[in-house]
Write a protein that holds these residues in place. Structure first.
Motif, PDB file in Angstrom:
ATOM      1  N   SER A   1      -7.787  -4.988  -6.078  1.00 18.59           N
ATOM      2  CA  SER A   1      -7.326  -3.735  -6.676  1.00 18.59           C
ATOM      3  C   SER A   1      -5.811  -3.600  -6.552  1.00 18.59           C
ATOM      4  O   SER A   1      -5.125  -3.207  -7.503  1.00 18.59           O
ATOM      5  N   TYR A   2      -5.282  -3.928  -5.378  1.00 17.80           N
ATOM      6  CA  TYR A   2      -3.833  -3.840  -5.177  1.00 17.80           C
ATOM      7  C   TYR A   2      -3.105  -4.837  -6.078  1.00 17.80           C
ATOM      8  O   TYR A   2      -2.080  -4.500  -6.684  1.00 17.80           O
ATOM      9  N   ARG A   3      -3.621  -6.060  -6.164  1.00 21.44           N
ATOM     10  CA  ARG A   3      -2.958  -7.074  -6.969  1.00 21.44           C
ATOM     11  C   ARG A   3      -2.957  -6.699  -8.447  1.00 21.44           C
ATOM     12  O   ARG A   3      -1.978  -6.935  -9.162  1.00 21.44           O
ATOM     13  N   LEU A   4      -4.053  -6.099  -8.917  1.00 18.69           N
ATOM     14  CA  LEU A   4      -4.106  -5.674 -10.315  1.00 18.69           C
ATOM     15  C   LEU A   4      -3.081  -4.575 -10.595  1.00 18.69           C
ATOM     16  O   LEU A   4      -2.412  -4.585 -11.636  1.00 18.69           O
ATOM     17  N   GLY A   5      -2.977  -3.623  -9.672  1.00 14.65           N
ATOM     18  CA  GLY A   5      -2.120  -2.477  -9.920  1.00 14.65           C
ATOM     19  C   GLY A   5      -0.661  -2.685  -9.587  1.00 14.65           C
ATOM     20  O   GLY A   5       0.216  -2.100 -10.242  1.00 14.65           O
ATOM     21  N   PHE A   6      -0.381  -3.511  -8.575  1.00 20.06           N
ATOM     22  CA  PHE A   6       1.004  -3.605  -8.099  1.00 20.06           C
ATOM     23  C   PHE A   6       1.488  -5.037  -7.871  1.00 20.06           C
ATOM     24  O   PHE A   6       2.663  -5.233  -7.604  1.00 20.06           O
ATOM     25  N   GLY A   7       0.597  -6.020  -7.952  1.00 21.88           N
ATOM     26  CA  GLY A   7       0.984  -7.374  -7.583  1.00 21.88           C
ATOM     27  C   GLY A   7       1.390  -8.259  -8.733  1.00 21.88           C
ATOM     28  O   GLY A   7       1.596  -9.457  -8.553  1.00 21.88           O
ATOM     29  N   ASN A   8       1.489  -7.711  -9.952  1.00 22.20           N
ATOM     30  CA  ASN A   8       1.862  -8.514 -11.110  1.00 22.20           C
ATOM     31  C   ASN A   8       3.091  -7.921 -11.794  1.00 22.20           C
ATOM     32  O   ASN A   8       3.393  -6.732 -11.637  1.00 22.20           O
ATOM     33  N   LEU A   9       3.765  -8.762 -12.564  1.00 25.41           N
ATOM     34  CA  LEU A   9       4.901  -8.257 -13.330  1.00 25.41           C
ATOM     35  C   LEU A   9       4.452  -7.251 -14.379  1.00 25.41           C
ATOM     36  O   LEU A   9       5.178  -6.311 -14.703  1.00 25.41           O
ATOM     37  N   LEU A  10       3.246  -7.453 -14.918  1.00 26.90           N
ATOM     38  CA  LEU A  10       2.672  -6.514 -15.877  1.00 26.90           C
ATOM     39  C   LEU A  10       1.445  -5.878 -15.223  1.00 26.90           C
ATOM     40  O   LEU A  10       0.323  -6.388 -15.336  1.00 26.90           O
TER      41      LEU A  10
END
Length: 289
Positions: free
Chosen positions: A251-260
């Protein structure tokens, strides 16, 4: 009840209502709204994201990461709860014997609980380092080769589970020890006069009378463990190759861990975690009945 008493009652209740609304109800509403809309960085700032219903949930469920992350979450939670409860109960029974220095040793066991999680996770990362960690150094002294604890798909999840168990044992110890203090001593005296062994006293007196405390301990531990993020993220970042990815880290990577960032799917995964915690709470209420 007079109108003045009614107004006084609402006045005392108002701070709690405001607190729950501001810090629980509104964030839950916003998270639900995020999961039902197509948010981009621009629409997140401007607030004009289009409504897309359950598309984010369909996207999450169809993602190949979902089922491994769910399995890792369940394994991580079950293993942590079982070990924390068993070790915490054993320590609580041990310290309940009131021997010299019992209070001092019990206080020392609280250290992992008092340390900031970033400190605990960083310490375990150093201890389990493949090249310079103290664990591999100790294994080398007995002729065992180095283990890639944090960089091997076979060991990454086990490593974060061990670290989480170490952090959670003090909580179980404190709560279960408090429950033991509430059990009348005369029950053990009567059992001893009847010839009951220590094992029989535990299974016939201690364990049954600790049932209410045990259930609430397991429930609180379950809710906490389901959402554990910082320990896993600091130690492995969910890797390698997703071997230690849980729903919380995903969940964290989807929301905050990517450039998009994908705010909608990230919120959807978070809501699935809330549903799991809610199911656990309902099971607890059913058990209490």
């Amino acid at each position: 009840m007079t109108s003045r008493s009614r107004v006084s009652g609402w006045a005392f209740l108002a701070p709690v209502v405001v607190y729950l609304g501001a810090f629980y109800a509104y964030p839950l509403y916003r998270n639900l709204d995020l999961s039902l809309r197509h948010y981009t960085v621009r629409s997140f700032v401007q607030g004009d994201a289009p409504f897309n219903g359950l598309d984010n949930y369909r996207t999450v469920l169809a993602d190949p990461t979902f089922w491994p992350a769910l399995a890792h979450t369940l394994v991580f939670t079950a293993a942590s709860l079982a070990a924390q409860f068993a070790i915490g109960l054993a320590l609580a029974v041990f310290f309940n014997r009131h021997f010299p220095l019992a209070a001092t040793l019990r206080a020392l066991f609280l250290v992992p609980w008092l340390l900031p999680l970033i400190v605990s996770a960083s310490t375990w990362s150093w201890m389990l380092n493949s090249d310079s960690g103290i664990v591999n150094a100790a294994l080398g002294q007995v002729g065992i080769g180095p283990v890639n604890w944090l960089t091997s798909p076979d060991w990454a999840l086990t490593s974060v589970i061990v670290a989480n168990i170490w952090i959670g044992i003090p909580f179980n110890l404190v709560v279960l020890y408090s429950g033991l203090q509430a059990i009348p001593a005369h029950l053990y005296e009567a059992a001893a006069l009847d010839g009951a062994t220590g094992r029989q006293q535990f299974w016939r007196i201690t364990f049954p009378l600790l049932r209410p405390v045990s259930l609430i301990t397991l429930l609180l531990g379950l809710v906490y463990t389901l959402k554990v993020f910082d320990i896993i993220w600091i130690m492995t970042r969910g890797g390698p190759n997703g071997a230690s990815t849980t729903l919380a880290t995903w969940s964290y990577r989807l929301g905050f861990g990517n450039l998009l960032p994908e705010f909608g799917p990230g919120a959807a995964v978070g809501n699935l975690l809330i549903v799991l915690a809610l199911v656990a709470g309902l099971v607890y209420i059913r058990t209490q009945r």
